[in-house]
Design an enzyme around this catalytic site. Structure first.
Site, PDB file in Angstrom:
ATOM      1  N   ARG A  93      23.442  77.228  19.677  1.00  0.00           N
ATOM      2  CA  ARG A  93      24.156  76.430  18.655  1.00  0.00           C
ATOM      3  C   ARG A  93      25.452  75.845  19.212  1.00  0.00           C
ATOM      4  NH1 ARG A  93      22.814  80.102  13.387  1.00  0.00           N
ATOM      5  NH2 ARG A  93      20.931  78.958  12.852  1.00  0.00           N
ATOM      6  N   LYS A 100       4.147  83.331   3.561  1.00  0.00           N
ATOM      7  CA  LYS A 100       3.866  83.124   2.131  1.00  0.00           C
ATOM      8  C   LYS A 100       3.685  81.678   1.726  1.00  0.00           C
ATOM      9  CE  LYS A 100       6.200  87.238   0.534  1.00  0.00           C
ATOM     10  NZ  LYS A 100       7.364  87.778  -0.153  1.00  0.00           N
ATOM     11  N   GLY A 143      13.020  78.293  11.248  1.00  0.00           N
ATOM     12  CA  GLY A 143      13.104  79.668  11.734  1.00  0.00           C
ATOM     13  C   GLY A 143      12.069  80.155  12.705  1.00  0.00           C
ATOM     14  N   GLY A 200      16.679  76.262   6.693  1.00  0.00           N
ATOM     15  CA  GLY A 200      16.695  75.910   5.272  1.00  0.00           C
ATOM     16  C   GLY A 200      16.919  74.424   5.067  1.00  0.00           C
TER      17      GLY A 200
HETATM   18  P1  AMP Z   1       7.904  82.388   7.269  1.00  0.00           P
HETATM   19  O1  AMP Z   1       9.328  82.857   7.340  1.00  0.00           O
HETATM   20  O2  AMP Z   1       7.385  82.229   5.879  1.00  0.00           O
HETATM   21  O3  AMP Z   1       7.660  81.182   8.129  1.00  0.00           O
HETATM   22  O4  AMP Z   1       7.038  83.572   7.850  1.00  0.00           O
HETATM   23  C1  AMP Z   1       7.121  83.994   9.170  1.00  0.00           C
HETATM   24  C2  AMP Z   1       6.532  85.349   9.268  1.00  0.00           C
HETATM   25  O5  AMP Z   1       5.174  85.316   8.829  1.00  0.00           O
HETATM   26  C3  AMP Z   1       6.488  85.918  10.674  1.00  0.00           C
HETATM   27  O6  AMP Z   1       7.360  87.004  10.754  1.00  0.00           O
HETATM   28  C4  AMP Z   1       5.042  86.366  10.838  1.00  0.00           C
HETATM   29  O7  AMP Z   1       4.913  87.661  11.414  1.00  0.00           O
HETATM   30  C5  AMP Z   1       4.519  86.392   9.418  1.00  0.00           C
HETATM   31  N1  AMP Z   1       3.065  86.210   9.368  1.00  0.00           N
HETATM   32  C6  AMP Z   1       2.329  85.235   9.924  1.00  0.00           C
HETATM   33  N2  AMP Z   1       1.030  85.447   9.714  1.00  0.00           N
HETATM   34  C7  AMP Z   1       0.920  86.589   8.998  1.00  0.00           C
HETATM   35  C8  AMP Z   1      -0.171  87.338   8.495  1.00  0.00           C
HETATM   36  N3  AMP Z   1      -1.426  86.941   8.692  1.00  0.00           N
HETATM   37  N4  AMP Z   1       0.092  88.458   7.802  1.00  0.00           N
HETATM   38  C9  AMP Z   1       1.366  88.861   7.595  1.00  0.00           C
HETATM   39  N5  AMP Z   1       2.455  88.201   8.062  1.00  0.00           N
HETATM   40  C10 AMP Z   1       2.229  87.077   8.758  1.00  0.00           C
END
Ligand code: AMP
Length: 395
Positions: free
Chosen positions: A37, A198, A354, A377
């Site tokens: 950064r 999610k 992220g 974000g």
């Molecule tokens: P996000 O912050 O929503 O982009 O989520 C990122 C996180 O999703 C990472 O830490 C991954 O380990 C997790 N992730 C990706 N695929 C899966 C999965 N199939 N089951 C559980 N966690 C997951």
């Protein structure tokens, strides 16, 4: 609305307050564990200095409640001195009579760093008087902290009204231009790869990008809610029951807008959420009870790769699996390589938000994509189609 470019402002003899994002990670030894950064803010700082101006650097770090020595920006001084090649003066208060005196007497070529802005709660409260005090230190205002442009804070929004001369810094300008390349008349076909844990955190993004993408690839944990929606068996994979309706909505709009939607065909499943568990590959619709999907499978990788490599614009946000565990990183590393390959073939690729940034760094491909966004974000809000307050304030 119109925003001045940094190249249109004359900095000679002027004191320039630069809102930077120096919210760098600090390790247990109190050292900066990743200086990217700071490095990202150097072009703007060096531009002001070489144009005959002086710099007043202002940033936040962490989420302090009042003064908190552990989050003092004083610890950045050695790194700033090294990178800027100047004797940066640290001011232990970001406002107040001493700070004002030092800033008013700044001569061209000099740099000061203000203490963590968030030591004052007024920063987050976007307080008028606090912003006015900060503004009184300088002649020109530059915002180069893309990562905080979605926050309506004193140093990112309120402050701008006190300056006749203000603009985006070079990093912020690059972020804005990269998003424009993706969202305004992009080279087609455009492919968005959306992953992560999610569906809930990405719904507004997905709905908005359907307006300009041709292909939408959905992987990662969020894919299982779609699979369940479509009638598949997902065993114990991550699932958001209250998001089934959103999946319907996304599928409906994708179809209406002629966006081709790609979901996984197979998945790497495990009997536990751990590195050393038993794993096997199964059809995406046939995950047995007691097993959970932690990565995309080989057929899916092949299918996704074909789409990505034939794209001329690629957006990637979110990993394809639990890439933090080496047993489940293959899907994410393969997709990262395909994005790099598409870039070599001439596509414009933008990676942001992220965890996909962490993934591209883990696989050493950060120099092989067109642009990596520095704002998690902020980038998601831009993709949702929202006007960011920190950018609006510069117009
Ligand atoms: P996000 O912050 O929503 O982009 O989520 C990122 C996180 O999703 C990472 O830490 C991954 O380990 C997790 N992730 C990706 N695929 C899966 C999965 N199939 N089951 C559980 N966690 C997951």
């Amino acid at each position: 609305m119109f925003m001045k470019s940094i190249s249109e402002i004359s900095f000679s003899g002027k004191k320039v307050l630069i809102r930077t994002d120096f919210n760098v990670p600090i390790n247990e030894l109190g050292e900066i564990s990743d200086n990217s950064r700071i490095v990202a803010s150097l072009p703007t700082i060096k531009h002001v200095l070489s144009s005959g101006g002086s710099c007043i650097l202002a940033s936040h770090m962490g989420r302090p409640k009042g003064n908190n020595e552990e989050l003092s920006l004083a610890r950045l001084i050695p790194e700033l001195n090294r990178l800027i090649d100047a004797d940066v003066v640290f001011l232990a208060d970001c406002i107040g009579p001493h700070t004002k005196e030092v800033c008013l007497n700044l001569t061209p070529g000099k740099v000061v760093l203000l203490e963590n802005l968030r030591f004052y709660k007024e920063e987050i409260l976007a307080d008028f008087n606090f912003a006015k005090e900060l503004a009184s230190l300088a002649d020109v205002y530059i915002n180069d902290a893309y990562g905080t442009t979605h926050r309506e804070h004193a140093s990112t929004v309120t402050i701008a009204q006190f300056f006749n001369e203000k603009c985006a810094g070079m990093l912020l300008e690059k972020e804005i231009n990269s998003l424009k390349k993706l969202m305004d008349k992009p080279k087609k076909p455009v492919t968005a790869i959306i992953g992560g844990a999610k569906v809930s955190s990405k719904i507004s993004v997905i709905i908005n990008i359907l307006d300009f993408v041709d292909n939408l690839i959905i992987g990662g944990g969020m894919a299982y809610t779609f699979v369940k929606h479509n009638g598949g068996r997902i065993g114990d994979s991550i699932f958001e029951k209250d998001r089934l309706k959103d999946c319907s909505n996304i599928l409906f709009h994708a179809n209406k807008k002629n966006v081709k939607l790609f979901l996984p065909d197979d998945t790497v499943v495990s009997d536990q959420f751990s590195e050393k568990s038993i794993k096997k590959i199964v059809d995406i619709n046939e995950v047995p009870d007691g097993w959970l999907g932690l990565d995309i499978g080989p057929r899916t990788i092949e299918k996704f790769e074909r789409v990505i490599k034939n794209s001329r614009t690629v957006l990637w946000n979110g990993p394809m699996g639990v890439f933090e565990m080496s047993s489940y990183e293959k899907g994410t590393s393969s997709i990262a390589k395909s994005v790099a390959q598409a870039t070599i073939n001439g596509a414009f690729s933008l990676v942001g938000g992220g965890d996909s940034v962490a993934a591209i760094k883990k696989f050493n491909l950060e120099n092989d994509v067109s642009f990596i966004s520095t704002g998690g974000g902020a980038m998601l809000e831009s993709l949702e189609g929202k006007a960011l307050p920190g950018i609006k304030a510069l117009m």
